[in-house]
Scaffold this motif. Structure first.
Motif, mmCIF file in Angstrom:
data_model
loop_
_atom_site.group_PDB
_atom_site.id
_atom_site.type_symbol
_atom_site.label_atom_id
_atom_site.label_comp_id
_atom_site.label_asym_id
_atom_site.label_seq_id
_atom_site.Cartn_x
_atom_site.Cartn_y
_atom_site.Cartn_z
ATOM 1 N N ALA A 104 0.818 -1.219 0.000
ATOM 2 C CA ALA A 104 0.000 0.000 0.000
ATOM 3 C C ALA A 104 0.850 1.267 0.000
ATOM 4 C CB ALA A 104 -0.931 -0.003 1.214
ATOM 5 N N ASN A 105 2.104 1.152 0.442
ATOM 6 C CA ASN A 105 2.993 2.317 0.482
ATOM 7 C C ASN A 105 3.891 2.415 -0.740
ATOM 8 O OD1 ASN A 105 2.086 3.162 3.082
ATOM 9 N ND2 ASN A 105 3.339 1.527 3.998
ATOM 10 N N GLY A 106 3.693 1.516 -1.688
ATOM 11 C CA GLY A 106 4.502 1.551 -2.898
ATOM 12 C C GLY A 106 5.794 0.778 -2.812
ATOM 13 N N ASN A 107 6.045 0.063 -1.723
ATOM 14 C CA ASN A 107 7.269 -0.732 -1.597
ATOM 15 C C ASN A 107 7.133 -2.026 -2.382
ATOM 16 O OD1 ASN A 107 8.687 0.980 0.341
ATOM 17 N ND2 ASN A 107 7.070 0.377 1.769
ATOM 18 N N PRO A 108 8.170 -2.436 -3.095
ATOM 19 C CA PRO A 108 8.061 -3.631 -3.929
ATOM 20 C C PRO A 108 7.965 -4.914 -3.121
ATOM 21 C CG PRO A 108 10.315 -2.798 -3.920
ATOM 22 C CD PRO A 108 9.479 -1.772 -3.211
ATOM 23 N N VAL A 109 7.141 -5.830 -3.609
ATOM 24 C CA VAL A 109 7.028 -7.168 -3.031
ATOM 25 C C VAL A 109 8.082 -8.052 -3.680
ATOM 26 C CG1 VAL A 109 5.544 -9.199 -2.819
ATOM 27 C CG2 VAL A 109 4.573 -6.897 -2.521
#
Length: 806
Positions: A671-676
């Motif tokens: 949700a914060n734009g951090n890559p999975v």
């Protein structure tokens, strides 16, 4: 009268006859030779005109001064892996535009699908083509003198004439150049007004492209001393680039409706011709011994027809398009540079304002055909009577860019043991976007309100602002060992506001159906459905140690950082994408040997690219940008210059890169734009090569200068090679579009100068290699990938240029 289409073989024979037979024979004599090109060196061979005179004195390589570190220095004393193309090299290599000088720079790669929309990459720092108006900012900064000229969708394609040098600084230049100099910086340095003497030059060129048409170039400059302390320099150019892509006759049947269309009214040979007109003026006034001012203004207009790509399914250098295609790029930049001294300190202030307007028409019919073929899209496309119609789309677009930059810096005396450069910088840029995706005869219920026949409308305003304070400090521990530390503190402010999407009659989840209430029109659009902004702060650093082995040799080690600002995704369900950063660890050397007759420079490095920005075409062909994971680039860059004797000089450059993912790319973020990073079936697993950059790129040039019946003459051969490159980071999409194969080209030239007259003859791409500069599909690979386009190296081109100096 319509031009009758000839066969390829007939046109191949015809091109030689277009220019004097003597010139063709003259050039053909050198065809067996092979060499390759570059002034990778920061030191260059003497110009042909001066070579004969130099015989009595020396045949050393000439010293080149640069301002890469915001000081005037010998390039061999600058601890940066850099390529410098001097005035002599630019002339000798027939450099006219960005594509010409990029092929001389092994560390640089370029993607250029349309006029004025070139994306430039350095050192393998590339995740894919990022040229969309809502995509990331560039990762390479391009400057005209003191002023940045990089716009959101690509850099200005400057005409390279009356240019003192081009500097290409590889690796992060974050401390001195900031945002969008993440992986490197290219600086175009023009010749300045000279109050000491009058000078002028004019040239005319005629060229012929194999399989294509005729082009020409006229250009000139005049340097006018006004007084002992002031001068005016005026530069102008006009050129026509010959077309070589044919839009050939074809038909297309849309399966849902059974409608068949043809492009009979669009058939044209050599339809990708282009015209360029431009001028530049600079006035320099020395107010006293310490202070000077220099206002400048430069402008250029380009009009191009068609596109520089072909469809291999149709034929070599051929495609079948159904709608008008043209691109108009107009820009003007006004700038002012003030230089002076406060005590022993040098003060520089530079301000610039750029206005750039682009108007374009583009065929987008592949989208409609393949969406109809695969998904039955044509069943929804009707007129006001409810009848199915041709669902093909074409685009009308307008982009308006405005950029204002200010930089104020101060530098302590260069001879001091402890010295510094420090300054403040701000850049405010906006991009007003209008794009209409048009279907002729479209029903009003499917058209965006107020925009007849428009299935999709983008009407947006984007801002990208950057504010920074920076500095570098140098200290000489001894006369051999110098340490440098640098830092840049930055603040970025990026936003996107306006409308994008369909009419509610076509799609109830985008566009008018989800507009903010109360409904507020925006720039003619029916309402607003995107209004986002993001702000970021950060600090970049640099540490360097330089050791001089002797007066002609040095080694250095550097840690440096670069960054690219984050931005906004216009799809409301996606979070903003974050800034990505690059850490560079580098060891390099700069050396001269054999009494300054041999130069050898190089660097080895590793760069760690964190949370890099990756753009892709999502649903409905809408660009999405996400932060991916980590990548690592290891490389070697080296260059060689050798004045073999009074007549022969050789230069060469080579870059080797290993650019790979070091974590999985799963295609999703939190949700914060951090890559999975943890996924069962990654779209690109760890170890996948980054796209667009070859493992190897290089060039070599040999130039022989001699006296022939009192004329300064030369023969030159240059060769270029670039290895295989991927087109997409994701394995599935790359397999559909395909790799760009490695290729090599050869350029040959010859000429002579007598008094004030010069005559040059050249043959570019002598063996007519069909190297690939880009490879793409009009929409997402899964949909349009069966119809791939190739942007080729310009076919074999023969030309003659006459120059008169005054």
């Amino acid at each position: 009268m319509r031009k009758i289409r000839s066969t390829r073989s007939g046109r191949r024979h015809a091109f030689v006859a277009r220019l004097p037979l003597a010139a063709a024979i003259h050039l053909a004599c050198f065809a067996p030779a092979f060499a390759v090109d570059a002034d990778q060196n920061q030191t260059t061979a003497p110009a042909a005109a001066d070579n004969t005179k130099a015989k009595k004195d020396s045949h050393e390589l000439q010293t080149i001064t640069v301002t890469a570190q915001k000081r005037t220095e010998n390039a061999q004393d600058v601890p940066i892996s850099m390529n410098v193309l001097s005035t002599d090299t630019l002339q000798q290599m027939n450099v006219a535009d960005m594509h010409d000088y990029v092929k001389l720079l092994p560390s640089v790669a370029i993607q250029s699908l349309y006029l004025g929309f070139s994306q430039v990459y350095m050192r393998g720092v590339a995740s894919g083509s990022n040229g969309n108006h809502s995509g990331p900012l560039p990762s390479v900064g391009i400057y005209l003198d003191e002023q940045p000229i990089t716009t959101i969708q690509g850099a200005l394609d400057m005409n390279i004439y009356d240019v003192e040098r081009v500097e290409a600084l590889a690796g992060p230049q974050g401390t001195l150049y900031g945002a969008s100099s993440q992986s490197g910086t290219i600086r175009i340095i023009t010749n300045k007004p000279d109050p000491t003497a009058f000078s002028a030059s004019a040239s005319a060129e005629l060229n012929s492209v194999d399989h294509g048409g005729i082009g020409y170039v006229t250009q000139g400059y005049v340097n006018l001393p006004i007084a002992s302390n002031s001068a005016l320099r005026l530069v102008g150019w006009s050129k026509t680039d010959a077309g070589y892509i044919d839009n050939v006759y074809g038909t297309r049947t849309y399966p849902t409706s059974g409608i068949t269309v043809n492009n009979a009214n669009r058939v044209k040979n050599n339809y990708n011709d282009a015209d360029t007109r431009g001028a530049r003026a600079a006035l320099k006034v020395d107010l006293n011994e310490d202070w000077s001012i220099m206002p400048t203004v430069a402008g250029q207009t380009q009009h191009a027809n068609g596109i520089n790509a072909f469809d291999p399914n149709v034929g070599d250098l051929e495609l079948t398009h159904f709608y008008p295609e043209s691109f108009d790029d107009r820009w003007v930049q006004a700038a002012l540079t003030v230089k002076g001294k406060i005590g022993n300190f040098d003060l520089t202030y530079a301000v610039a304002h750029l206005n750039r307007d682009d108007h374009y028409a583009q065929d987008y019919s592949d989208y409609g055909f393949w969406y109809d073929t695969l998904y039955g899209y044509g069943a929804y496309i009707h007129d006001n009577a409810g009848n199915l119609i041709n669902p093909a789309q074409h685009i009308l677009g307008i982009d308006k860019y405005r950029k204002t930059s200010n930089e104020l810096r101060i530098a302590s005396p260069q001879q001091d043991r402890l010295r510094f450069v420090a300054g403040v910088f701000d850049e405010v840029q906006s991009h007003d976007i209008n794009q209409q995706y048009i279907i002729d005869g479209l029903g009003s219920d499917l058209s965006v309100t107020g925009w007849p026949n428009t299935l999709w409308l983008t009407q947006q305003s984007r801002k990208d602002n950057d504010y920074a304070a920076f500095g570098e400090l140098n200290y000489d521990f001894t006369d051999k060992l110098t340490a440098t530390v640098g830092a840049r503190r930055y603040h970025t402010d990026n936003g996107l506001f306006g409308y994008y999407g369909f009419a509610p009659g076509y799609n109830s989840s985008q566009g008018e159906a989800v507009c903010f209430t109360p409904y507020t029109p925006f720039e003619g659009a029916p309402c607003v459905d995107v209004a986002k902004s993001t702000k970021e702060n950060g600090t970049l650093g640099k540490v360097n140690l330089t050791y001089k082995l002797d007066a002609d040799k040095m080694i250095y080690a550097t840690w440096s950082q670069g960054f690219r600002p984050g931005g906004i995704n216009r799809r409301g369900s996606l979070p903003p994408y974050q800034a990505d950063k690059l850490d560079n660890y580098e060891f390099g050397w700069k050396t001269e040997w054999l009494d300054h007759h041999l130069l050898w420079n190089g660097a080895v490095f590793q760069e760690n690219w964190k949370k890099f920005q990756f753009s892709l075409l999502g649903a409905n062909g809408l660009t999405e940008t996400k932060n991916a994971n980590q990548a690592r680039i290891r490389g070697l860059e080296t260059s060689l210059g050798w004045a073999v004797n009074y007549n022969l000089t050789v230069s060469a450059g080579l870059a080797l890169y290993d650019a790979v993912l070091t974590q999985n790319y799963c295609g999703t973020t939190d949700a914060n734009g951090n890559p999975v990073t943890d996924c069962a079936d990654p779209q690109a697993p760890s170890g996948t090569r980054l796209p667009l950059t070859a493992r190897e790129k290089g060039n070599i040039t040999a130039r022989y200068s001699f006296d022939f019946h009192g004329m300064d003459s030369y023969l030159q051969a240059a060769g270029f090679f670039e290895g295989r490159r991927g087109t997409d980071l994701r394995l599935h999409e790359n397999a559909i579009i395909g790799d760009m194969p490695g290729y090599g080209t050869v350029d040959l030239s010859a000429g002579f100068k007598k008094d004030l007259w010069s005559f040059d003859f050249y043959l570019k791409n002598a063996f007519d290699n069909r190297g690939q500069l880009a490879r793409y599909a009009e929409c997402a690979a899964d949909t349009c990938g069966a119809q791939t386009y190739i942007v080729p190296v310009q076919p074999r081109t023969i030309g003659v240029r006459v120059t008169r100096d005054f």
